[in-house]
Design an enzyme around this catalytic site. Structure first.
Site, PDB file in Angstrom:
ATOM      1  N   GLU A 240       9.029  -4.385 -12.915  1.00 39.55           N
ATOM      2  CA  GLU A 240      10.197  -3.870 -13.293  1.00 39.55           C
ATOM      3  C   GLU A 240      10.352  -2.297 -13.436  1.00 39.55           C
ATOM      4  O   GLU A 240       9.037  -1.863 -14.030  1.00 39.55           O
ATOM      5  CB  GLU A 240      10.576  -4.495 -14.809  1.00 39.55           C
TER       6      GLU A 240
ATOM      7  N   ILE B 250      -6.758  -3.638  -9.878  1.00 35.55           N
ATOM      8  CA  ILE B 250      -7.764  -4.087  -9.107  1.00 35.55           C
ATOM      9  C   ILE B 250      -8.236  -2.807  -8.155  1.00 35.55           C
ATOM     10  O   ILE B 250      -9.174  -2.773  -7.387  1.00 35.55           O
ATOM     11  CB  ILE B 250      -7.806  -5.228  -8.277  1.00 35.55           C
ATOM     12  N   ASP B 251      -7.067  -2.041  -7.798  1.00 38.69           N
ATOM     13  CA  ASP B 251      -7.324  -0.814  -6.972  1.00 38.69           C
ATOM     14  C   ASP B 251      -8.031   0.322  -7.404  1.00 38.69           C
ATOM     15  O   ASP B 251      -8.561   1.150  -6.504  1.00 38.69           O
ATOM     16  CB  ASP B 251      -5.711  -0.344  -6.525  1.00 38.69           C
TER      17      ASP B 251
ATOM     18  N   GLY C 140      -5.756  -2.955  -2.687  1.00 40.03           N
ATOM     19  CA  GLY C 140      -6.344  -1.466  -2.808  1.00 40.03           C
ATOM     20  C   GLY C 140      -5.091  -0.688  -2.773  1.00 40.03           C
ATOM     21  O   GLY C 140      -5.357   0.500  -3.081  1.00 40.03           O
ATOM     22  N   HIS C 141      -3.848  -1.173  -2.187  1.00 32.46           N
ATOM     23  CA  HIS C 141      -2.469  -0.281  -2.148  1.00 32.46           C
ATOM     24  C   HIS C 141      -3.149   0.904  -0.980  1.00 32.46           C
ATOM     25  O   HIS C 141      -3.569   0.495  -0.029  1.00 32.46           O
ATOM     26  CB  HIS C 141      -2.117   0.062  -3.535  1.00 32.46           C
TER      27      HIS C 141
ATOM     28  N   TYR D 219      -4.071 -12.599  -2.650  1.00 32.56           N
ATOM     29  CA  TYR D 219      -3.960 -12.534  -4.188  1.00 32.56           C
ATOM     30  C   TYR D 219      -5.379 -13.300  -4.643  1.00 32.56           C
ATOM     31  O   TYR D 219      -5.371 -13.163  -5.983  1.00 32.56           O
ATOM     32  CB  TYR D 219      -2.768 -13.246  -4.557  1.00 32.56           C
TER      33      TYR D 219
HETATM   34  O1  F6P Z   1      -1.970  -2.958  -7.396  1.00 32.90           O
HETATM   35  C1  F6P Z   1      -2.491  -4.270  -7.302  1.00 32.90           C
HETATM   36  C2  F6P Z   1      -2.217  -5.104  -5.970  1.00 32.90           C
HETATM   37  O2  F6P Z   1      -2.548  -6.225  -5.878  1.00 32.90           O
HETATM   38  C3  F6P Z   1      -2.372  -4.118  -4.579  1.00 32.90           C
HETATM   39  O3  F6P Z   1      -3.514  -4.144  -4.199  1.00 32.90           O
HETATM   40  C4  F6P Z   1      -1.447  -4.603  -3.680  1.00 32.90           C
HETATM   41  O4  F6P Z   1      -1.036  -3.714  -2.869  1.00 32.90           O
HETATM   42  C5  F6P Z   1      -0.218  -5.100  -4.599  1.00 32.90           C
HETATM   43  O5  F6P Z   1      -0.688  -5.045  -6.062  1.00 32.90           O
HETATM   44  C6  F6P Z   1       0.574  -6.174  -4.273  1.00 32.90           C
HETATM   45  O6  F6P Z   1       1.953  -6.382  -5.006  1.00 32.90           O
HETATM   46  P1  F6P Z   1       2.440  -7.397  -5.310  1.00 32.90           P
HETATM   47  O7  F6P Z   1       2.102  -8.538  -6.498  1.00 32.90           O
HETATM   48  O8  F6P Z   1       3.780  -7.039  -5.852  1.00 32.90           O
HETATM   49  O9  F6P Z   1       2.646  -8.131  -4.054  1.00 32.90           O
END
Ligand code: F6P
Length: 363
Positions: free
Chosen positions: A81, A142-143, A186-187, A287
């Protein structure tokens, strides 16, 4: 029921953004210290900022905190959110998300709100500080990409998972003489891929901070093959960009991404096969990196952050984020953390280390 007559300090806790292993350990440490050491009341807000908008909460007692140290996920639930992104949402009285948060914070008579979250969540926390709320941030992701913080909890567990995955890929890659591409989260930062790539002995590491040239990857893999190394591991960060994408603006990059079939790991694998004609396969770890029990390291780090944040709350040190700096937990202003991303610097010692052992960065 909340005892609205009491003079006890009241601390709210919410977990915002993507979950990370160690969240429950942090909630446990924060709430236990607040309850037992500082005699506060503790209120768990459900589903991140959404719970504060919709006034969904529960009082946390010792009973709720028992048996959660090793549990993955978050007992409070999480959401992405973003209350300051006005999507036109209004409640029955016509109030927007930020007004609802302010009203519910007041209604719950919170003295302080602890926000356990990543970059985006800490940026929102800073905006709420500017709206007059008392907030203490705790960095989780985790990033590991939060500025002014050496290590966030969740990272080490994800690192262990990604390393284990690369180890497993090695044996099947060797059996079939294949190139194995593994895509790691890792975004927009390459921390997780850099660490897991080195820990797992990847031959090529592709991170967003070093835009890749497919020609360099292909040359490295072909050269390995000539030396009799019949298989290779290529670790690719989900945010990796090619040299052609390097200077693209956000819109152009988005279009380039939309043109891809599947995620970046698939594109890199496809390019490798085209250039080298080597048999190539892809694994997107996804995930799995966020799920399951936290490592010992993350449990300890989360516990340290939790107890430090309770101490800040007791001392009324608001508008700050607990940050690990040279193994000491300190308080940094949320305003300095907001809107920033901690990226891997070009001169990071681990890049040099990896270069020294012959890892290709494809830049
Ligand atoms: O920020 C943690 C993370 O797992 C990133 O590594 C990834 O890009 C993102 O979240 C995935 O996001 P979501 O859970 O919204 O799909």
């Amino acid at each position: 029921m909340l005892s609205f007559m009491t003079a006890k300090k009241r601390l709210g806790i919410l977990t915002s953004g993507g979950d990370a292993p160690g969240l429950n350990a942090a909630i446990r440490a924060l709430a236990r210290t607040a309850l037992n050491r500082y005699g506060m009341e503790v209120i768990g807000i459900e589903q991140g900022y959404r719970g504060l908008i919709e006034n969904k909460y529960r009082i946390l007692t010792e009973h709720d905190l028992s048996g959660i140290l090793a549990r993955g996920g978050t007992i409070l639930g999480a959401s992405r959110e973003k209350p300051f992104k006005d999507r036109g949402w209004r409640n029955a009285e016509g109030s927007g998300a930020v007004d609802c948060i302010k009203k519910n914070y007041k209604h719950l008579r919170l003295d302080c709100l602890a926000v356990l979250g990543g970059n985006g969540s800490q940026t929102t926390a800073d905006l709420l500080v500017k709206e007059g709320l008392h907030i203490i941030g705790i960095p989780k992701t985790i990033d590991n990409d939060i500025m002014y913080n050496d290590m966030s909890f969740g990272f080490h567990t994800a690192l262990d998972i990604a390393t284990d995955a690369i180890d497993r890929l090695h044996t099947t890659a060797a059996s079939h003489n294949r190139i194995m591409v593994i895509e790691i989260m890792g975004h927009k930062a390459g921390w997780l891929t850099l660490y897991a790539g080195i820990a797992g002995g990847s031959d090529v590491i592709i991170i967003p901070e070093i835009p890749y040239r497919i020609e360099s990857i292909a040359a490295h893999l072909q050269e390995r093959s000539k030396r009799g190394k019949d298989f290779s591991i290529v670790a690719v960060a989900e945010g990796a960009v090619s040299i052609d994408e390097k200077d693209m603006n956000k819109k152009a990059l988005k279009e380039s991404r939309q043109a891809m079939v599947g995620s970046i790991g698939y594109r890199v694998a496809h390019e490798i096969e085209n250039f080298t004609h080597l048999d190539t396969r892809v694994t997107v770890l996804g995930y799995l990196q966020r799920g399951g029990i936290p490592s010992g390291y993350d449990r300890i780090l989360a516990t340290r952050f939790g107890t430090a944040a309770a101490e800040f709350a007791a001392a009324e040190r608001y508008g700050v984020m607990a940050a690990l700096q040279q193994d000491v937990i300190t308080a940094v202003p949320l305003s300095t953390v907001a809107d920033k991303v901690k990226k891997v610097p070009d001169d990071h010692p681990l890049i040099r280390t990896a270069h020294d052992i012959g890892t290709c960065f494809a830049g």
